[in-house]
Design an enzyme around this catalytic site. Structure first.
Site, PDB file in Angstrom:
ATOM      1  CG  HIS A  72      -6.096  -2.237   0.037  1.00 27.12           C
ATOM      2  ND1 HIS A  72      -5.306  -1.664  -0.933  1.00 27.12           N
ATOM      3  CD2 HIS A  72      -5.522  -1.900   1.223  1.00 27.12           C
ATOM      4  CE1 HIS A  72      -4.315  -1.003  -0.365  1.00 27.12           C
ATOM      5  NE2 HIS A  72      -4.413  -1.136   0.942  1.00 27.12           N
ATOM      6  CG  ASP A 114      -6.835  -2.122  -3.728  1.00 24.83           C
ATOM      7  OD1 ASP A 114      -7.534  -1.382  -3.015  1.00 24.83           O
ATOM      8  OD2 ASP A 114      -5.641  -2.368  -3.488  1.00 24.83           O
ATOM      9  CB  SER A 174      -0.975  -0.044   1.169  1.00 24.87           C
ATOM     10  OG  SER A 174      -2.022   0.867   0.991  1.00 24.87           O
TER      11      SER A 174
END
Length: 664
Positions: free
Chosen positions: A636, A602, A516
């Site tokens: 995600h 995501d 991330s």
């Protein structure tokens, strides 16, 4: 600047889907020689995990609530049993507790879906109803339903498109939930009357400032509904008596740019944790009839960051951070405050599962790099820690076979950067090393245990975490010095940590890993010092940050301006971001092997960021190989089932071992 790979942003284009599938095929071919190792690693993870297990029950009202897993099943099962006293029932991992009621079985709810997640599961104060939400794509939009726990019946109530969380009114007749706008920002709070159509739900709050997210919760005392609105740097709280769900929320203190605060109900007063003229936060009290009048209880300290506060009838618990370490402070209603001591030099501790307002015990979660996750009850009367459960690690795991250390690297500006290190005793050094980092949003990567990591340590690898600026490990200033136009400190800190590990004899080849915003870190250090790393693993990586932050229509963008700056309206911010964002700064040089992992659905870091990045690396850079792996039905967090997640981790670990030229 012309973006040659902008066409990859069109998710529904058949050519884009075909491209991603072709990349997956290429990655499978490039890693085909690792298949036997992947299977070995998967079996090691599986073999060390107690597959049929249950959590320590948490007391709420007349029930003990817990979850359990069963061998061969992907998802957890939420359960409860009737309560009798404050001591949790005796745990037997291989069988349900006597009198068990199954509330939600994730395996039944998931069915044959490739992806499944639960966004909220909240039981009404009287224990008769459960509001829960589910998602089957990974896009983090959930459908809410209500279950009657007395009859087992799922009620007709059904509300699609909601966000995480929610809260019950005191009488259980109403449930409050949040929804998102077109940019996937939770901007509205609604009230749903149980048994009524969703079309009749009442909008109780709408946040029009695009920098702010909203959320709703119920105080531990169950006397107040707490509606919070927050940006990255500012917050505002509204309160409503939980027994008056149709009433009007009142503002505690109007938002003031740069002031963050949170409120908890402590019986005859409120507790307020805030940073007004207090960088590391201070704790204050406020009267019930004037919650905006704050009187200091724990004043600000430059060496201690106050993280959270939990109010109970007879005491207050403060979670804090000092010298890179978390801790617990108890403030009795009568008596002197004190801190709970823990024996290990490196650890992480936090309150966990404290649902009851009236209690003489405090539930804590504890772990370190060699101690598996542990659950304690702290007996406030006796002043004793009682170990309730330590996560089982099968296969003869002995923490005495491993050791953990804290090292300090010197950044280019002289700042001392902490590094947490774990390895198996007797490991020959310098050793291949995995260096993990994140470094954004004041999120701290505290010492923690990992079953999967043992497969690396037992093969002679060192695992280290670089606690770089931009995180919160050393207090609020640590975060402030790793954001906006100081963001490059995050990257140079990480490189300094890698160089320190090599220079001090810990590390041979270093493989960097992050996800991330930590994936942005991975891309940035690959540009900054590619020769330092033997390989880079970037998971759901935020590597096309500049283009994303320039587009306010995208999820998270406007709120992110308080983290990265606003390049759309500020030329200096644009120039600074342009100088470090990974995608824009790929050039003609030799890069280490890079593995980028992403998910098609995501909504936080779009799949096209790593797709574009890998394409540009192949076109412009030398070295590699550069691999892209896209989960075509996840979000995600990657794949949702635990066995699927273990296989994904085995895939990544096999690539790390191969790239680091480590023993297999």
């Amino acid at each position: 600047m012309v973006d040659d790979y902008a066409w990859l942003t069109v998710k529904d284009d058949p050519d884009v889907v075909a491209y991603l599938e072709a990349e997956n095929a290429y990655t499978q071919e490039a890693t085909a020689h690792l298949k036997p190792l992947q299977e070995t690693l998967f079996q090691e993870i599986k073999g060390r995990t107690l597959e049929t297990d249950l959590s320590v029950p948490t007391r709420k009202g007349g029930w003990w609530y817990y979850s359990r897993t069963e061998e061969g099943k992907q998802y957890g099962i939420q359960c409860r049993v009737a309560a009798d006293g404050e001591t949790p029932p005796e745990l037997k991992a291989d069988e349900p507790l006597p009198g068990e009621e199954i509330l939600l079985d994730g395996n039944e709810l998931a069915g044959d879906s490739d992806f499944f997640s639960i966004g909220t599961s909240s039981v009404s104060p009287d224990g008769t109803l459960m509001a829960y939400s589910t998602n089957f794509t990974g896009d983090e939009r959930f459908t809410l339903r209500v279950k009657n726990l007395l009859t087992g019946e799922t009620l007709p109530d059904e509300i699609p498109g909601i966000f995480y969380g929610g809260a019950w009114s005191a009488d259980g007749t109403s449930f409050f939930y949040t929804t998102v706008d077109e940019a996937w920002r939770p901007n509205q709070v609604h009230r749903h009357a149980i048994g009524s159509p969703a079309a009749d739900d009442v909008l109780v709050h709408e946040e029009i400032d695009e920098r702010f997210w909203v959320g709703i919760g119920l105080s531990r005392s169950e006397h107040y509904l707490i509606l919070s609105a927050g940006s990255k740097i500012t917050s505002e709280v509204r309160l409503l008596e939980a027994d008056d769900p149709a009433g009007e929320f009142r503002v505690v203190r109007p938002r003031e740019t740069g002031v963050e605060y949170g409120v908890d109900h402590a019986g005859d007063h409120f507790l307020v944790l805030h940073n007004r003229d207090a960088e590391n936060f201070e704790l204050a009290t406020a009267p019930l009839d004037a919650p905006g009048d704050w009187t200091p209880l724990i004043p600000h300290r430059t060496d201690t960051r106050l993280l959270d506060v939990d109010a109970f009838e007879g005491h207050t618990v403060v979670h804090f951070r000092r010298n890179g370490q978390t801790g617990i402070r108890i403030l009795p209603r009568s008596g002197e405050p004190y801190e709970i001591p823990f024996p290990e030099p490196i650890y992480d501790v936090a309150p966990s599962g404290n649902a009851e307002f009236v209690t003489g015990r405090l539930r804590l979660g504890y772990t370190s790099m060699i101690t598996p996750p542990s659950v304690y009850d702290y007996d406030l009367g006796a002043g004793e820690l009682v170990l309730l459960k330590r996560k089982a690690v099968l296969g003869g795991y002995d923490p005495d076979d491993y050791e953990q250390f804290r090292e300090w690297a010197t950044a280019p500006d002289g700042t001392q950067v902490p590094i947490s290190i774990v390895l198996r005793k007797g490991t020959e050094r310098p050793a291949p090393t995995v260096l993990y980092g994140y470094g954004s949003y004041e999120i701290s990567i505290d010492p923690s245990f990992s079953i999967a990591r043992l497969s690396l340590l037992d093969r002679g690898l060192v695992f280290a975490v670089a606690h770089v600026r931009g995180g919160g490990e050393m207090g609020r200033h640590w975060y402030e010095n790793g954001k906006f136009t100081k963001k490059k400190n995050t990257f140079t800190d990480f490189v300094a940590a890698a160089e320190h590990l090599k220079a001090s004899g810990w590390s041979g080849p270093v493989v960097a890993r992050g996800g991330s915003a930590g994936g942005l870190l991975m891309g940035a250090v690959a540009n900054l010092a590619p020769e330092t790393f033997a390989g880079v693993v970037a998971e759901v990586p935020f590597v096309d940050a500049l283009n994303t932050i320039l587009d306010p229509s995208l999820p998270l963008t406007v709120i992110e301006w308080d983290e990265w700056g606003d390049p759309l309206h500020d030329p200096e911010v644009y120039a600074y971001m342009r100088s470090y964002t990974p995608y824009e700064n790929v050039d003609d040089r030799v890069y280490p092997p890079i593995l980028a992992i992403t998910s098609l659905n995501d909504t936080r870091v779009f799949y096209h960021e790593p797709a574009k990045w890998i394409a540009k690396l192949r076109d412009v850079a030398r070295g590699g190989p550069f691999l892209l792996k896209t989960e075509m039905g996840a979000g995600h967090g990657g794949r949702s089932g635990r066995y699927d997640a273990w296989r994904e981790e085995a895939f990544t670990l096999s690539w790390i071992l191969d790239t680091a030229k480590a023993d297999r």
